[in-house]
Design a protein around this motif. Structure first.
Motif, PDB file in Angstrom:
ATOM      1  N   UNK A 205       0.739  -1.155   0.091  1.00  0.00           N
ATOM      2  CA  UNK A 205       0.023   0.067   0.159  1.00  0.00           C
ATOM      3  C   UNK A 205       0.985   1.229  -0.045  1.00  0.00           C
ATOM      4  N   UNK A 206       2.018   1.097   0.752  1.00  0.00           N
ATOM      5  CA  UNK A 206       2.735   2.259   0.622  1.00  0.00           C
ATOM      6  C   UNK A 206       3.329   2.625  -0.698  1.00  0.00           C
ATOM      7  N   UNK A 207       3.747   1.650  -1.377  1.00  0.00           N
ATOM      8  CA  UNK A 207       4.317   1.577  -2.831  1.00  0.00           C
ATOM      9  C   UNK A 207       3.199   2.300  -3.674  1.00  0.00           C
ATOM     10  N   UNK A 208       1.941   2.071  -3.339  1.00  0.00           N
ATOM     11  CA  UNK A 208       0.814   2.586  -4.321  1.00  0.00           C
ATOM     12  C   UNK A 208       0.504   4.139  -3.874  1.00  0.00           C
ATOM     13  N   UNK A 209       1.350   4.467  -2.671  1.00  0.00           N
ATOM     14  CA  UNK A 209       0.916   6.079  -2.191  1.00  0.00           C
ATOM     15  C   UNK A 209       2.200   7.169  -2.835  1.00  0.00           C
ATOM     16  N   UNK A 210       3.285   6.539  -3.335  1.00  0.00           N
ATOM     17  CA  UNK A 210       4.323   7.266  -3.860  1.00  0.00           C
ATOM     18  C   UNK A 210       3.763   8.248  -4.727  1.00  0.00           C
ATOM     19  N   UNK A 211       4.509   9.569  -4.846  1.00  0.00           N
ATOM     20  CA  UNK A 211       4.273  10.878  -5.485  1.00  0.00           C
ATOM     21  C   UNK A 211       3.169  11.580  -5.094  1.00  0.00           C
ATOM     22  N   UNK A 212       2.800  12.691  -5.651  1.00  0.00           N
ATOM     23  CA  UNK A 212       1.812  13.317  -5.384  1.00  0.00           C
ATOM     24  C   UNK A 212       1.835  14.056  -3.762  1.00  0.00           C
ATOM     25  N   UNK A 213       3.083  14.638  -3.786  1.00  0.00           N
ATOM     26  CA  UNK A 213       3.275  15.478  -2.411  1.00  0.00           C
ATOM     27  C   UNK A 213       3.085  16.464  -2.737  1.00  0.00           C
ATOM     28  N   UNK A 214       2.299  17.262  -3.012  1.00  0.00           N
ATOM     29  CA  UNK A 214       1.858  18.790  -3.329  1.00  0.00           C
ATOM     30  C   UNK A 214       1.204  19.296  -2.075  1.00  0.00           C
ATOM     31  N   UNK A 215       1.069  20.655  -2.079  1.00  0.00           N
ATOM     32  CA  UNK A 215       0.475  21.271  -0.946  1.00  0.00           C
ATOM     33  C   UNK A 215      -0.852  20.988  -0.823  1.00  0.00           C
ATOM     34  N   UNK A 216      -1.470  20.594   0.435  1.00  0.00           N
ATOM     35  CA  UNK A 216      -2.626  19.938   0.553  1.00  0.00           C
ATOM     36  C   UNK A 216      -3.775  21.122   0.445  1.00  0.00           C
ATOM     37  N   UNK A 217      -4.676  20.875  -0.401  1.00  0.00           N
ATOM     38  CA  UNK A 217      -5.774  22.024  -0.277  1.00  0.00           C
ATOM     39  C   UNK A 217      -6.868  21.949   0.611  1.00  0.00           C
ATOM     40  N   UNK A 218      -7.072  20.788   1.362  1.00  0.00           N
ATOM     41  CA  UNK A 218      -8.039  20.538   2.254  1.00  0.00           C
ATOM     42  C   UNK A 218      -7.733  20.866   3.548  1.00  0.00           C
ATOM     43  N   UNK A 219      -8.714  21.914   4.208  1.00  0.00           N
ATOM     44  CA  UNK A 219      -8.267  22.855   5.048  1.00  0.00           C
ATOM     45  C   UNK A 219      -8.672  21.853   6.407  1.00  0.00           C
ATOM     46  N   UNK A 220      -9.397  20.847   6.482  1.00  0.00           N
ATOM     47  CA  UNK A 220      -9.858  20.137   7.690  1.00  0.00           C
ATOM     48  C   UNK A 220      -9.662  18.522   7.400  1.00  0.00           C
ATOM     49  N   UNK A 221      -9.179  17.787   8.278  1.00  0.00           N
ATOM     50  CA  UNK A 221      -9.257  16.301   8.022  1.00  0.00           C
ATOM     51  C   UNK A 221     -10.561  15.595   7.802  1.00  0.00           C
ATOM     52  N   UNK A 222     -11.825  16.329   8.013  1.00  0.00           N
ATOM     53  CA  UNK A 222     -13.039  15.984   7.941  1.00  0.00           C
ATOM     54  C   UNK A 222     -13.393  15.936   6.194  1.00  0.00           C
ATOM     55  N   UNK A 223     -12.963  16.731   5.669  1.00  0.00           N
ATOM     56  CA  UNK A 223     -12.980  16.770   4.092  1.00  0.00           C
ATOM     57  C   UNK A 223     -12.516  15.553   3.546  1.00  0.00           C
ATOM     58  N   UNK A 224     -11.425  15.169   3.861  1.00  0.00           N
ATOM     59  CA  UNK A 224     -10.904  13.841   3.324  1.00  0.00           C
ATOM     60  C   UNK A 224     -11.806  12.585   3.921  1.00  0.00           C
ATOM     61  N   UNK A 225     -11.951  12.639   5.270  1.00  0.00           N
ATOM     62  CA  UNK A 225     -12.865  11.676   5.699  1.00  0.00           C
ATOM     63  C   UNK A 225     -14.157  11.197   5.076  1.00  0.00           C
ATOM     64  N   UNK A 226     -14.712  12.470   4.757  1.00  0.00           N
ATOM     65  CA  UNK A 226     -15.927  12.501   4.214  1.00  0.00           C
ATOM     66  C   UNK A 226     -16.105  11.877   2.733  1.00  0.00           C
ATOM     67  N   UNK A 227     -14.828  12.228   2.074  1.00  0.00           N
ATOM     68  CA  UNK A 227     -14.640  11.843   0.731  1.00  0.00           C
ATOM     69  C   UNK A 227     -14.365  10.214   0.724  1.00  0.00           C
ATOM     70  N   UNK A 228     -13.684   9.884   1.587  1.00  0.00           N
ATOM     71  CA  UNK A 228     -13.241   8.362   1.761  1.00  0.00           C
ATOM     72  C   UNK A 228     -14.704   7.466   2.097  1.00  0.00           C
ATOM     73  N   UNK A 229     -15.237   8.102   2.967  1.00  0.00           N
ATOM     74  CA  UNK A 229     -16.507   7.319   3.525  1.00  0.00           C
ATOM     75  C   UNK A 229     -17.526   7.365   2.287  1.00  0.00           C
ATOM     76  N   UNK A 230     -17.878   8.376   1.324  1.00  0.00           N
ATOM     77  CA  UNK A 230     -18.808   8.279   0.317  1.00  0.00           C
ATOM     78  C   UNK A 230     -18.189   7.168  -0.693  1.00  0.00           C
ATOM     79  N   UNK A 231     -16.778   7.107  -0.883  1.00  0.00           N
ATOM     80  CA  UNK A 231     -16.233   6.301  -1.560  1.00  0.00           C
ATOM     81  C   UNK A 231     -16.506   4.868  -1.433  1.00  0.00           C
ATOM     82  N   UNK A 232     -16.307   4.356   0.216  1.00  0.00           N
ATOM     83  CA  UNK A 232     -16.714   3.207   0.639  1.00  0.00           C
ATOM     84  C   UNK A 232     -17.978   2.710   0.536  1.00  0.00           C
ATOM     85  N   UNK A 233     -18.901   3.700   0.780  1.00  0.00           N
ATOM     86  CA  UNK A 233     -20.602   3.665   0.468  1.00  0.00           C
ATOM     87  C   UNK A 233     -20.882   3.266  -0.990  1.00  0.00           C
ATOM     88  N   UNK A 234     -20.123   4.023  -1.979  1.00  0.00           N
ATOM     89  CA  UNK A 234     -20.588   3.688  -3.371  1.00  0.00           C
ATOM     90  C   UNK A 234     -20.194   2.079  -3.663  1.00  0.00           C
TER      91      UNK A 234
END
Length: 298
Positions: A205-234
């Motif tokens: 899994x760590x190998x699948x996450x390499x790259x893409x280390x730009x500045x994070x545009x998400x102001x709160x962890x809640x935004x990411x959590x909501x997106x991952x939860x929606x993806x799980x539900x889909x």
């Protein structure tokens, strides 16, 4: 002595079926507007090939997957038999088919059209939110949404949705209502299949996450959590086309969160777990994730 009236003689066979003038009139009207048409028999399917064309022994018709001309005058080869020639429609070879036909079919791609076949109420509800409005034709169970422009035909692009355009036929059900819109990108995207799996060594899994280390545009962890939860539900709620849904969900997550480096092994593991609960293997999950990253240039 009076004799009883003579009964009329009973024929030994039923009279020959008569060509439906309504079907032929509809077919001729459509050809006048450049629509390639063909007769459809019971079951709303094309007529089978004649003896000479059985198993494509004739070489097929032009533009078919089987190359070579076909000079058969009968309506063989399904959609490829569709014609705009009135003389062909009224020929003796076609007349025999029209006598048994139950409706008129047409080749949408041959007229530069694409039909989005919505098979039930859920599919119609989805289309009303996901696709631009266009000409609509009611069907037995749903609707046909017709767009100006041809594309590749694909069945089951999502639950209850087929795309009929080139190398396919559709049943003629009338002109419909509404203004026909140009074929949108949203419909073309439905036909895009996941690229073939990349044959690489298994990755962690760590190998699948390499790259893409730009500045994070998400102001709160809640935004990411909501997106991952929606993806799980889909993924969890999908009832068909699981593999395609998993890939598209991974693509959506990565397109939003894949460039800033905020995704962690835990997030990816949650998505993989949801996919594997629907029957996906760990290898398929890895391939889908890798292909999604490749498609996005990550």
């Amino acid at each position: 002595m009076a004799h009883p009236p003579t009964r009329p003689r009973v024929r030994d066979h039923a009279p020959a079926p008569v060509l439906s003038p309504n079907l032929l009139h509809t077919a001729l009207s459509l050809t006048a507007s450049g629509m390639p048409v063909l007769p459809l028999r019971r079951g709303k399917v094309p007529f089978g090939n004649c003896t000479a064309c059985a198993d494509n022994a004739c070489g097929g018709r032009p533009n078919m997957k089987v190359p070579g001309p076909c000079r058969c005058p009968a309506p063989c080869h399904a959609w490829a038999a569709a014609t705009t020639e009135p003389a062909v429609l009224v020929s003796p070879e076609w007349a025999a088919a029209w006598r048994q036909a139950v409706c008129v079919g047409y080749h949408p791609g041959g007229a530069g059209l694409t039909v989005v076949d919505l098979d039930d109420a859920d599919a119609i509800t989805w289309a009303r939110t996901a696709l631009p409005a266009t000409r609509t034709v009611p069907t037995t169970r749903g609707e046909h949404w017709i767009y100006q422009g041809a594309m590749r035909s694909v069945n089951a692009v999502r639950p209850g949705v087929d795309i009929k355009s080139t190398m396919a036929y559709a049943r003629w059900l009338g002109r419909g209502t509404g203004t026909m819109a140009a074929l949108p990108d949203a419909v073309c995207a439905l036909a895009v299949k996941e690229p073939p799996p990349a044959r690489k060594a298994p990755q962690t899994l760590s190998g699948l996450l390499t790259g893409g280390q730009g500045e994070c545009p998400h102001r709160t962890p809640a935004y990411l959590e909501r997106g991952v939860a929606m993806a799980e539900r889909r993924i969890t709620e999908v009832s068909s086309a699981v593999h395609a849904t998993v890939y598209r969900t991974f693509l959506a997550v990565l397109s939003r969160h894949g460039r800033c480096g905020c995704l962690t092994d835990t997030h990816v593991a949650r998505l993989f777990t949801a996919a594997q609960a629907k029957g996906e293997s760990p290898r398929h999950c890895t391939d889908a994730w890798t292909n999604a990253r490749t498609a996005l240039g990550l």
